[in-house]
Design a protein around this motif. Structure first.
Motif, PDB file in Angstrom:
ATOM      1  N   UNK A 202       0.847  -1.193   0.000  1.00 56.20           N
ATOM      2  CA  UNK A 202       0.000   0.000   0.000  1.00 56.20           C
ATOM      3  C   UNK A 202       0.885   1.247   0.000  1.00 56.20           C
ATOM      4  N   UNK A 203       0.283   2.384  -0.274  1.00 57.73           N
ATOM      5  CA  UNK A 203       1.012   3.654  -0.265  1.00 57.73           C
ATOM      6  C   UNK A 203       1.763   3.801   1.051  1.00 57.73           C
ATOM      7  N   UNK A 204       3.029   4.169   0.964  1.00 57.29           N
ATOM      8  CA  UNK A 204       3.856   4.368   2.146  1.00 57.29           C
ATOM      9  C   UNK A 204       4.483   3.116   2.714  1.00 57.29           C
ATOM     10  N   UNK A 205       4.136   1.943   2.186  1.00 56.23           N
ATOM     11  CA  UNK A 205       4.706   0.699   2.698  1.00 56.23           C
ATOM     12  C   UNK A 205       5.974   0.327   1.941  1.00 56.23           C
TER      13      UNK A 205
ATOM     14  N   UNK B  42      11.933   1.627  -0.354  1.00 55.16           N
ATOM     15  CA  UNK B  42      12.294   0.533  -1.245  1.00 55.16           C
ATOM     16  C   UNK B  42      11.082  -0.381  -1.315  1.00 55.16           C
ATOM     17  N   UNK B  43      10.489  -0.437  -2.505  1.00 53.13           N
ATOM     18  CA  UNK B  43       9.280  -1.226  -2.715  1.00 53.13           C
ATOM     19  C   UNK B  43       9.610  -2.695  -2.966  1.00 53.13           C
TER      20      UNK B  43
ATOM     21  N   UNK C 227       8.417  16.871  -3.772  1.00 52.13           N
ATOM     22  CA  UNK C 227       8.397  16.211  -5.082  1.00 52.13           C
ATOM     23  C   UNK C 227       8.729  14.736  -4.917  1.00 52.13           C
ATOM     24  N   UNK C 228       8.211  13.907  -5.842  1.00 47.61           N
ATOM     25  CA  UNK C 228       8.440  12.466  -5.751  1.00 47.61           C
ATOM     26  C   UNK C 228       8.786  11.898  -7.120  1.00 47.61           C
ATOM     27  N   UNK C 229       9.668  10.888  -7.088  1.00 52.63           N
ATOM     28  CA  UNK C 229       9.893  10.079  -8.288  1.00 52.63           C
ATOM     29  C   UNK C 229       9.843   8.607  -7.917  1.00 52.63           C
ATOM     30  N   UNK C 230       9.603   7.798  -8.936  1.00 50.01           N
ATOM     31  CA  UNK C 230       9.524   6.357  -8.787  1.00 50.01           C
ATOM     32  C   UNK C 230      10.487   5.771  -9.793  1.00 50.01           C
ATOM     33  N   UNK C 231      11.312   4.827  -9.387  1.00 45.72           N
ATOM     34  CA  UNK C 231      12.291   4.338 -10.342  1.00 45.72           C
ATOM     35  C   UNK C 231      12.830   2.950 -10.077  1.00 45.72           C
TER      36      UNK C 231
END
Length: 119
Positions: free
Chosen positions: A8-11, A24-25, A103-107
């Motif tokens: 979930x968001x934030x996990x 770290x997802x 600001x946010x990025x996903x990578x």
């Protein structure tokens, strides 16, 4: 056996920094010598880790919110929400939050990238 991983968001594995955080997802062993899937959040003015290189790995970044400036081999790129940048392997690079907002990025990044920020 196949395993479905739902966060979930934030996990995820959270690394807190002055002015930023990394979640770290997932870790992807075998992907370019181990990669991490990360969500990176930066406060306004965050200046990044400083110039660095991943000699044999690229980074793949999608900006989710705000605006970042990436410097790649002395060339600057402003990347806003919804935009994407690939940092080629062997490139000297750094980034900063140039927005007046968080600001946010996903990578997809080399695992050593997360290590730059950890403890």
């Amino acid at each position: 056996m196949l395993t479905t991983n739902v966060l979930k968001a934030g996990e995820g594995e959270i690394i807190t920094l002055p002015g930023a955080s990394i979640i770290i997802k997932d870790r992807l062993p075998g992907c370019m010598d181990d990669c991490v899937v990360v969500e990176f959040t930066a406060e306004p003015g965050f200046r990044g880790p400083g110039p660095h290189i991943h000699a044999d790995r690229a980074e793949y970044i999608w900006v989710l919110d705000g605006e970042f400036e990436w410097t790649v081999n002395e060339e600057s790129f402003r990347i806003s929400a919804g935009e994407y940048i690939k940092i080629p392997e062997g490139a000297v690079h750094n980034f900063s939050n140039v927005s007046s907002q968080q600001s946010r990025w996903f990578g997809l990044c080399p695992a050593s990238e997360a290590g730059l920020y950890s403890h």
